[in-house]
Design a protein around this motif. Structure first.
Motif, PDB file in Angstrom:
ATOM      1  N   GLY A   1      25.418  34.986 -22.546  1.00 15.98           N
ATOM      2  CA  GLY A   1      24.449  35.884 -23.162  1.00 15.98           C
ATOM      3  C   GLY A   1      24.753  37.332 -22.856  1.00 15.98           C
ATOM      4  O   GLY A   1      24.637  38.214 -23.720  1.00 15.98           O
ATOM      5  N   TYR A   2      25.174  37.601 -21.624  1.00 12.72           N
ATOM      6  CA  TYR A   2      25.549  38.961 -21.232  1.00 12.72           C
ATOM      7  C   TYR A   2      26.796  39.417 -21.994  1.00 12.72           C
ATOM      8  O   TYR A   2      26.877  40.557 -22.447  1.00 12.72           O
ATOM      9  N   ILE A   3      27.750  38.523 -22.165  1.00 15.01           N
ATOM     10  CA  ILE A   3      28.955  38.841 -22.951  1.00 15.01           C
ATOM     11  C   ILE A   3      28.563  39.121 -24.404  1.00 15.01           C
ATOM     12  O   ILE A   3      29.076  40.069 -25.025  1.00 15.01           O
TER      13      ILE A   3
ATOM     14  N   PHE B   1      19.653  29.696 -21.316  1.00  8.72           N
ATOM     15  CA  PHE B   1      19.772  30.882 -20.469  1.00  8.72           C
ATOM     16  C   PHE B   1      20.544  32.016 -21.125  1.00  8.72           C
ATOM     17  O   PHE B   1      20.649  33.102 -20.553  1.00  8.72           O
ATOM     18  N   MET B   2      21.075  31.803 -22.313  1.00  7.04           N
ATOM     19  CA  MET B   2      21.763  32.893 -23.004  1.00  7.04           C
ATOM     20  C   MET B   2      20.834  34.070 -23.314  1.00  7.04           C
ATOM     21  O   MET B   2      21.234  35.224 -23.119  1.00  7.04           O
ATOM     22  N   PRO B   3      19.594  33.837 -23.745  1.00  2.00           N
ATOM     23  CA  PRO B   3      18.705  34.989 -23.969  1.00  2.00           C
ATOM     24  C   PRO B   3      18.465  35.794 -22.694  1.00  2.00           C
ATOM     25  O   PRO B   3      18.345  37.019 -22.753  1.00  2.00           O
ATOM     26  N   PHE B   4      18.413  35.130 -21.554  1.00  3.31           N
ATOM     27  CA  PHE B   4      18.198  35.832 -20.295  1.00  3.31           C
ATOM     28  C   PHE B   4      19.323  36.826 -20.031  1.00  3.31           C
ATOM     29  O   PHE B   4      19.077  37.992 -19.705  1.00  3.31           O
ATOM     30  N   GLY B   5      20.570  36.382 -20.177  1.00  3.81           N
ATOM     31  CA  GLY B   5      21.705  37.284 -19.973  1.00  3.81           C
ATOM     32  C   GLY B   5      21.732  38.423 -20.971  1.00  3.81           C
ATOM     33  O   GLY B   5      22.056  39.559 -20.630  1.00  3.81           O
TER      34      GLY B   5
ATOM     35  N   ARG C   1       8.599  18.288  -7.208  1.00  5.26           N
ATOM     36  CA  ARG C   1       8.983  17.056  -7.903  1.00  5.26           C
ATOM     37  C   ARG C   1       8.712  17.156  -9.407  1.00  5.26           C
ATOM     38  O   ARG C   1       8.149  16.251 -10.012  1.00  5.26           O
ATOM     39  N   ALA C   2       9.120  18.271  -9.974  1.00  6.48           N
ATOM     40  CA  ALA C   2       8.961  18.526 -11.407  1.00  6.48           C
ATOM     41  C   ALA C   2      10.334  18.460 -12.062  1.00  6.48           C
ATOM     42  O   ALA C   2      10.995  19.469 -12.243  1.00  6.48           O
ATOM     43  N   GLY C   3      10.790  17.283 -12.389  1.00  3.60           N
ATOM     44  CA  GLY C   3      12.145  17.123 -12.885  1.00  3.60           C
ATOM     45  C   GLY C   3      13.080  16.868 -11.717  1.00  3.60           C
ATOM     46  O   GLY C   3      12.656  16.488 -10.631  1.00  3.60           O
ATOM     47  N   SER C   4      14.347  17.096 -11.927  1.00  6.69           N
ATOM     48  CA  SER C   4      15.310  16.869 -10.851  1.00  6.69           C
ATOM     49  C   SER C   4      16.078  18.146 -10.554  1.00  6.69           C
ATOM     50  O   SER C   4      16.391  18.918 -11.453  1.00  6.69           O
ATOM     51  N   CYS C   5      16.367  18.338  -9.293  1.00  7.71           N
ATOM     52  CA  CYS C   5      17.157  19.482  -8.850  1.00  7.71           C
ATOM     53  C   CYS C   5      18.626  19.098  -8.972  1.00  7.71           C
ATOM     54  O   CYS C   5      19.065  18.130  -8.360  1.00  7.71           O
ATOM     55  N   ASP C   6      19.366  19.832  -9.759  1.00 10.97           N
ATOM     56  CA  ASP C   6      20.746  19.459 -10.052  1.00 10.97           C
ATOM     57  C   ASP C   6      21.633  20.690  -9.984  1.00 10.97           C
ATOM     58  O   ASP C   6      21.389  21.680 -10.666  1.00 10.97           O
ATOM     59  N   VAL C   7      22.666  20.620  -9.156  1.00 10.88           N
ATOM     60  CA  VAL C   7      23.592  21.745  -9.025  1.00 10.88           C
ATOM     61  C   VAL C   7      24.339  21.991 -10.335  1.00 10.88           C
ATOM     62  O   VAL C   7      24.712  23.128 -10.639  1.00 10.88           O
ATOM     63  N   ASP C   8      24.509  20.952 -11.138  1.00 10.28           N
ATOM     64  CA  ASP C   8      25.165  21.132 -12.434  1.00 10.28           C
ATOM     65  C   ASP C   8      24.317  21.968 -13.380  1.00 10.28           C
ATOM     66  O   ASP C   8      24.844  22.744 -14.181  1.00 10.28           O
ATOM     67  N   ASP C   9      22.992  21.824 -13.296  1.00 10.63           N
ATOM     68  CA  ASP C   9      22.116  22.691 -14.084  1.00 10.63           C
ATOM     69  C   ASP C   9      22.294  24.143 -13.661  1.00 10.63           C
ATOM     70  O   ASP C   9      22.300  25.046 -14.496  1.00 10.63           O
ATOM     71  N   LEU C  10      22.448  24.361 -12.385  1.00 13.34           N
ATOM     72  CA  LEU C  10      22.680  25.711 -11.860  1.00 13.34           C
ATOM     73  C   LEU C  10      23.963  26.300 -12.448  1.00 13.34           C
ATOM     74  O   LEU C  10      23.988  27.457 -12.882  1.00 13.34           O
ATOM     75  N   ILE C  11      25.000  25.488 -12.502  1.00 13.51           N
ATOM     76  CA  ILE C  11      26.287  25.927 -13.060  1.00 13.51           C
ATOM     77  C   ILE C  11      26.144  26.235 -14.552  1.00 13.51           C
ATOM     78  O   ILE C  11      26.575  27.291 -15.035  1.00 13.51           O
ATOM     79  N   LEU C  12      25.525  25.309 -15.292  1.00 11.75           N
ATOM     80  CA  LEU C  12      25.388  25.490 -16.744  1.00 11.75           C
ATOM     81  C   LEU C  12      24.467  26.656 -17.078  1.00 11.75           C
ATOM     82  O   LEU C  12      24.736  27.422 -18.009  1.00 11.75           O
TER      83      LEU C  12
END
Length: 160
Positions: A138-140, A79-83, A119-130
């Motif tokens: 990326g924004y920085i 997600f760094m390129p996105f930022g 059901r494409a992978g798992s939904c994980d709040v830790d992924d959201l954080i990372l």
């Protein structure tokens, strides 16, 4: 696209579309373990923050370097390129840092919800954080590059 876009902004939009295409391909269509729409029979999710992050950090020897790297660093680096690109294409995100963080969070949230519902992978709040951390880094990085570009410009063109 804005009326008065620069060459860098136009290039940024092209990179942005390519990045989103690659991201969605990797998230939902790549031949990776447990990826793809409807691959899993049951819904898998984690709603407790830092559970998976902690597991990957403290059980790294059992999980292996590849698993730890792909989960922890892959989410951040992915997600760094996105930022970075948000800083290039959006004057609003350039001006207000929290807009870039919110946009990164919303993209990550959308991906996690698609993973849950289809059901494409798992939904994980830790992924959201990372992922949000990666977009923020990326924004920085974008601001560091911009600061360096401005510094070099004024070194080449000193005020008379």
């Amino acid at each position: 696209m804005a009326k008065h876009s620069t060459r860098n902004q136009r290039l940024g939009w092209v990179l942005f579309v390519l990045y989103l295409g690659a991201l969605f391909y990797l998230m939902f269509f790549a031949d990776m373990a447990e990826r793809g729409l409807g691959v899993k029979e049951n819904y898998t999710y984690n709603l407790k923050p830092f559970v998976e992050i902690r597991r990957y950090l403290f059980c790294a020897s059992q999980i292996g370097f590849r698993g730890v790297f792909l989960n922890l660093y892959g989410n951040i680096l992915g997600f760094m390129p996105f930022g970075f690109i948000l800083g290039v294409i959006s004057s609003r995100c350039r001006k207000y840092w929290y807009d870039a963080v919110i946009c990164t969070y919303l993209l990550s949230y959308s991906i996690e919800m698609i993973q849950l519902f289809f059901r494409a992978g798992s939904c994980d709040v830790d992924d959201l954080i990372l992922n949000t951390l990666g977009g923020t880094l990326g924004y920085i990085a974008f601001h560091i590059v911009q600061h360096e570009r401005i510094r070099r410009y004024f070194l080449k063109h000193p005020k008379q």
